[in-house]
Design an enzyme around this catalytic site. Structure first.
Site, PDB file in Angstrom:
ATOM      1  N   GLU A  21      11.395  -3.994  -5.404  1.00 14.51           N
ATOM      2  CA  GLU A  21      12.160  -5.009  -4.690  1.00 14.51           C
ATOM      3  C   GLU A  21      13.651  -4.702  -4.803  1.00 14.51           C
ATOM      4  O   GLU A  21      14.098  -4.118  -5.798  1.00 14.51           O
ATOM      5  CB  GLU A  21      11.931  -6.392  -5.297  1.00 14.51           C
ATOM      6  N   LYS A  23      17.253  -5.511  -5.832  1.00 13.91           N
ATOM      7  CA  LYS A  23      17.858  -6.373  -6.855  1.00 13.91           C
ATOM      8  C   LYS A  23      19.151  -6.948  -6.278  1.00 13.91           C
ATOM      9  O   LYS A  23      20.073  -6.206  -5.945  1.00 13.91           O
ATOM     10  CB  LYS A  23      18.159  -5.592  -8.130  1.00 13.91           C
ATOM     11  N   ARG A  43      19.241 -20.040 -15.164  1.00 16.50           N
ATOM     12  CA  ARG A  43      18.463 -19.541 -16.303  1.00 16.50           C
ATOM     13  C   ARG A  43      18.835 -20.269 -17.597  1.00 16.50           C
ATOM     14  O   ARG A  43      18.081 -20.242 -18.563  1.00 16.50           O
ATOM     15  CB  ARG A  43      18.652 -18.033 -16.474  1.00 16.50           C
ATOM     16  N   GLU A  77      16.934 -15.543  -6.759  1.00 15.58           N
ATOM     17  CA  GLU A  77      18.333 -15.266  -7.088  1.00 15.58           C
ATOM     18  C   GLU A  77      19.207 -15.963  -6.045  1.00 15.58           C
ATOM     19  O   GLU A  77      19.029 -15.786  -4.845  1.00 15.58           O
ATOM     20  CB  GLU A  77      18.587 -13.756  -7.058  1.00 15.58           C
ATOM     21  N   PHE A 118      11.685 -14.255  -4.880  1.00 15.40           N
ATOM     22  CA  PHE A 118      10.839 -13.094  -5.132  1.00 15.40           C
ATOM     23  C   PHE A 118       9.543 -13.414  -5.872  1.00 15.40           C
ATOM     24  O   PHE A 118       8.700 -12.546  -6.052  1.00 15.40           O
ATOM     25  CB  PHE A 118      11.604 -11.998  -5.887  1.00 15.40           C
ATOM     26  N   ARG A 199      12.060 -10.780 -21.828  1.00 17.39           N
ATOM     27  CA  ARG A 199      12.642  -9.612 -21.154  1.00 17.39           C
ATOM     28  C   ARG A 199      11.579  -8.525 -21.233  1.00 17.39           C
ATOM     29  O   ARG A 199      11.376  -7.906 -22.270  1.00 17.39           O
ATOM     30  CB  ARG A 199      13.940  -9.181 -21.824  1.00 17.39           C
ATOM     31  N   ASP A 438      28.940   2.386  31.826  1.00 14.99           N
ATOM     32  CA  ASP A 438      30.247   2.794  31.311  1.00 14.99           C
ATOM     33  C   ASP A 438      31.311   2.323  32.289  1.00 14.99           C
ATOM     34  O   ASP A 438      31.450   2.871  33.388  1.00 14.99           O
ATOM     35  CB  ASP A 438      30.278   4.319  31.170  1.00 14.99           C
TER      36      ASP A 438
END
Length: 609
Positions: A21, A23, A43, A77, A118, A199, A438
């Site tokens: 994905e 970021k 968070r 996010e 996500f 993590r 043109d």
């Protein structure tokens, strides 16, 4: 709820059991919506709606469609989306610090932020944490389809809840991330579960680093930071500091060297003259400091004088690493302060918008080896000295260059190819990929004739429900494009339409327009060259520069800009990028339009007539 976090990796994270994905760089946020209400939390558990009211307003408008999926929880996010692959870190930081309610509302209205989703954690009250990631992703896509939302990120869409899709092809996605200067990629194990607060090594972040060669100016004794600089006009220009990336033995040796060569010391710092050169990787420059700097390697072969601000500027733009830019300070225009470095950086920045119109097209360039100070020449054949990565295509005995990537574009820029001209079809097309009118007036002073012709053609297009795009030629005219599906129509087909439009213009205003091929017989009328649209003929590509005195750019326009006030000199290299950043790209839907262009019924009528 604490979110699951990715671990940083410096190794390319390609494995068959992973999905990839984009970021995006912003604030991690979890959206929770149930019968008790809606909340968006960071968070750290901070409520985000007061700072970003546009998200709440957007979601409330769509409550009717989303309510059947309550209780709902989405992971994403919160970003200021700059382009499909990049979020603007600086802009979201500014938004996050605003205190004034009035300023917050202003920003929410004029520069709304978006939640890039996500992951799906809760759907109709059912927890999905224990589902494999690829299954959660499939449910998330299904959810977006069910509520009628688009599935592709779009910085210009008023849809503020957007989907981050997953790709199985790392290299293809990485190429786009680098091209659009995105932050990087997250590689996720297909079967990974959602681990609250961890993590995890099941999610890996791989970043799009820039590299700068610099020297050490001081060492901070209290926290171990090494301060960095480059030379800008013989003065030391500070660019930040670095702590991470060193092996313990490298750090110890560096400290010892600094102590042995110090030129001064106080309670906080040990100072040295420029002498120790190193390469540092970083994400971008933010508040005049390197973001996320990491030591990469020592550059013992460099002299400090070679660590310059100009090279630092190039590093920020993430130019292809193994491409040397020769004579970057070479002036290109007589009356404009444009050096070769400025032109190369323009090509780098404009590349996401320009390359789609060059891809797989036989390229003709006009090169200005001495800038506007010397003679120019056309180049079709790929020169013998071209590097191996340059792709070519043999047609009519000519080995044409295909400018299909950033590296080729920058290499051509280094050769001072200023103008890029392409045919009306790709190497894979059996007929025209578009129709182009043109509109070239007899002189700059007669530019209003081009405006008049463009507006009359727009009337025709609107009456026929055809979709047209318009751009300046970069010189003295305008050009109108009608995208067509590939391999459907012939040049004989499109000639029926171009000749019809030409005759229409003359019937409307014979004193302004003509199809007379002899210049001496045209007078001051605009020549409508419908014959020009044919196989083998070329047109200047969107966003190409022109070799004229004002560094004109063939600039895509919005139709509401085309009126009597339009002035061509204002569309130049200096403001082409600013236009995109401020107003978006008027050609952004060009290729999607090919499939929905209703040209068939128009052609059918013309053939009957």
């Amino acid at each position: 709820m604490k979110p699951m976090l990715p671990s940083l990796t410096f190794d390319v994270p390609v494995r068959p059991d992973r999905l990839y994905e984009v970021k995006y760089d912003g604030f991690r946020a979890i959206l929770t919506w149930n019968s008790k209400g809606i909340e968006l939390t960071s968070r750290n558990g901070k409520e985000l709606f007061p700072q970003f009211p546009e998200l709440k307003e957007f979601l409330s408008k769509h409550e009717k469609h989303i309510k059947p999926f309550w209780p709902l929880q989405l992971d994403g996010e919160l970003v200021s989306l700059e382009n499909t692959y990049k979020a603007n870190f600086s802009a979201i930081q500014v938004r996050g610090r605003l205190k004034s309610a009035k300023k917050i509302i202003e920003q929410a209205t004029h520069s709304p932020c978006r939640l890039m989703v996500f992951d799906l954690l809760l759907l109709k009250g059912k927890p999905l944490h224990s589902l494999a990631f690829h299954k959660r992703k499939a449910e998330l896509s299904k959810f977006f389809k069910s509520i009628g939302f688009k599935l592709d990120p779009d910085p210009y869409s008023d849809q503020l809840l957007q989907l981050v899709s997953a790709s199985e092809d790392f290299n293809k996605l990485w190429e786009k991330v680098v091209l659009y200067d995105g932050e990087g990629i997250i590689a996720k194990s297909k079967n990974s579960l959602w681990e609250e607060g961890n993590r995890s090594l099941n999610w890996l972040k791989y970043k799009n680093w820039k590299y700068v060669s610099c020297f050490i100016t001081s060492f901070e004794k209290t926290n171990g930071y090494f301060y960095l600089g480059v030379y800008k006009e013989k003065e030391i220009f500070p660019i930040g500091q670095v702590l991470f990336g060193f092996k313990p033995e490298e750090k110890d040796a560096l400290k010892q060297t600094i102590k042995q060569n110090q030129i001064g010391e106080d309670a906080q710092f040990i100072y040295v003259n420029p002498g120790i050169c190193l390469e540092v990787k970083y994400l971008e420059l933010y508040d005049n400091q390197l973001r996320e700097p990491h030591f990469d390697r020592f550059r013992f072969e460099l002299e400090p004088a070679e660590c310059t601000y100009d090279h630092f500027v190039f590093a920020q733009k993430n130019l292809p690493k193994d491409l040397d830019i020769t004579h970057p300070d070479k002036p290109l225009w007589e009356k404009l302060a444009i050096q070769k470095a400025d032109y190369i950086l323009y090509l780098r920045e404009i590349s996401p918008y320009m390359l789609p119109f060059l891809t797989n097209r036989l390229l003709t360039v006009i090169r200005y080896p001495h800038g506007m100070f010397g003679e120019a020449f056309y180049q079709k054949n790929c020169p013998d000295y071209a590097p191996e990565f340059i792709q070519t295509y043999l047609a009519d005995g000519i080995d044409f260059i295909l400018c299909n990537n950033l590296k080729t574009l920058v290499w051509l820029g280094n050769q001072l190819a200023i103008e890029f001209h392409v045919p009306f079809q790709t190497i894979n097309s059996k007929g025209p990929s578009e129709i182009v009118f043109d509109l070239d007036p007899p002189s700059k002073e007669a530019f209003k004739l081009a405006i008049k012709a463009a507006l009359l053609i727009k009337e025709v297009l609107d009456q026929l429900n055809l979709i047209g795009f318009i751009k300046t030629s970069g010189n003295k005219g305008l050009q109108i494009y009608l995208p067509l599906p590939e391999n459907v129509y012939s040049y004989e087909d499109t000639r029926l339409f171009t000749s019809f439009v030409a005759e229409y213009l003359i019937s409307k205003d014979p004193d302004s327009f003509t199809i007379e091929r002899m210049k001496k017989n045209r007078g001051n009328r605009l020549y409508v060259d419908y014959v020009q649209h044919s196989e083998g003929k070329t047109i200047v590509a969107p966003y190409s520069l022109r070799g004229n005195e004002h560094a004109g750019v063939a600039t895509p326009l919005y139709w509401d800009e085309v009126d009597e006030k339009l002035e061509l000199v204002s569309f130049n290299m200096k403001n082409a990028l600013k236009r995109i950043h401020d107003q978006g790209d008027p050609f952004r839907n060009y290729f999607q339009t090919k499939q929905i262009q209703p040209f068939a019924p128009v052609l059918e009528i013309l053939k009957k007539g």
